[in-house]
Design an enzyme around this catalytic site. Structure first.
Site: not given
Length: 282
Positions: A152, A165, A167, A169
């Site tokens: 992402s 989230y 962290a 990715k």
């Protein structure tokens, strides 16, 4: 707009290749299954929703004349990932492509969130990628195949309200980058695919501060990329053995600004997230 940051001159033909896709029961994962099947690849579809997976596998087999199997798998569980790879080898005898797509999001300010929420997100997004890749890698080395991580833009720029989230990715991107360098001489391909905001189920199932699914998206889904569009770009990236995919103009701008004008980007990101429906920011 060009989606690729870099290329390899070699092209992978997907006909009769064996492709594992995690998180294949909906969204990008389901669209990836269809896109790979269109190119003649045989599929191993993994997710927790086994009945749904079986229906998808059966429909794809009938429509595209390939072989597809469903394997129930929670990627946050090491043993499930090992079982997924064993089932693949039992059925097909090889692995050409592993797509680490399974993912979960969150929406809560770090100050308010239970730490277990961040741990759950990390277990699925990061450790799920690590577990599946660890078990599959010896076979992918034999076929000189591909390891793909559906990451992402949040893996390039931290997003407020999504600390866990982002962290996960960032961790995924670092893992894939190191894996790529380790294997520069082995012939395998490592791809980090980074969509922008995509119209999919991931925001509806995003965890709130207590770990409960929020149930509805806070963003304007009709203005986002579709899962089908993302899948087409990723499958083309596998064929072209691309290194990194940044799929939107907004994503490319984010990466650029984060490198050269990070303070300015902080303010832009804050304003953007503050405009969300029921924003957590003041």
């Amino acid at each position: 707009m060009q989606a690729y940051l870099s290329y390899s001159l070699r092209v992978m033909k997907l006909n009769d290749k064996t492709v594992i896709i995690t998180g294949a029961s909906s969204g990008i994962g389901k669209s990836l299954a269809i896109e790979f099947a269109k190119r003649g690849a045989n599929l191993v579809l993994a997710a927790r929703q086994y009945v749904t997976l079986c229906e998808i596998a059966q429909n794809i087999e009938q429509q595209y004349n390939i072989k597809a199997i469903a394997v129930q798998c929670d990627v946050s569980i090491d043993e499930d990932c090992g079982h997924l790879i064993k089932q693949t080898l039992t059925t097909f005898g090889k692995i050409d492509v592993l797509v680490n797509n399974a993912g979960i999001s969150m929406r809560a300010l770090f100050n308010d969130a239970d730490v277990d929420v961040l741990k759950k997100v990390m277990d699925v997004n990061f450790w799920g990628t690590v577990y599946c890749t660890k078990y599959a890698l010896p076979e992918i080395l034999k076929t000189k195949g591909s390891v793909v991580g559906v990451s992402s833009i949040a893996g390039y720029k931290g997003l407020p309200g999504r600390t866990g989230y982002s962290a996960s990715k960032f961790a995924m991107n670092g893992f894939l980058d190191a894996l790529r360098v380790e294997n520069l001489k082995t012939g395998i391909h490592v791809l980090a695919a980074c969509p922008g905001f995509t119209a999919s189920n991931i925001r509806n199932t995003a965890l709130d501060k207590n770990g409960t699914q929020q149930g509805e998206s806070t963003l304007e889904e009709d203005k986002m990329m579709t899962a089908d569009e993302v899948a087409q770009i990723i499958v083309k990236g596998v064929e072209d053995r691309a290194r990194t995919l940044i799929m939107t103009g907004q994503g490319k701008l984010t990466v650029f600004l984060n490198k050269f004008l990070p303070g300015f980007l902080d303010k832009m990101v804050y304003k953007t997230i503050a405009r969300e429906k029921n924003s957590l920011l003041k």
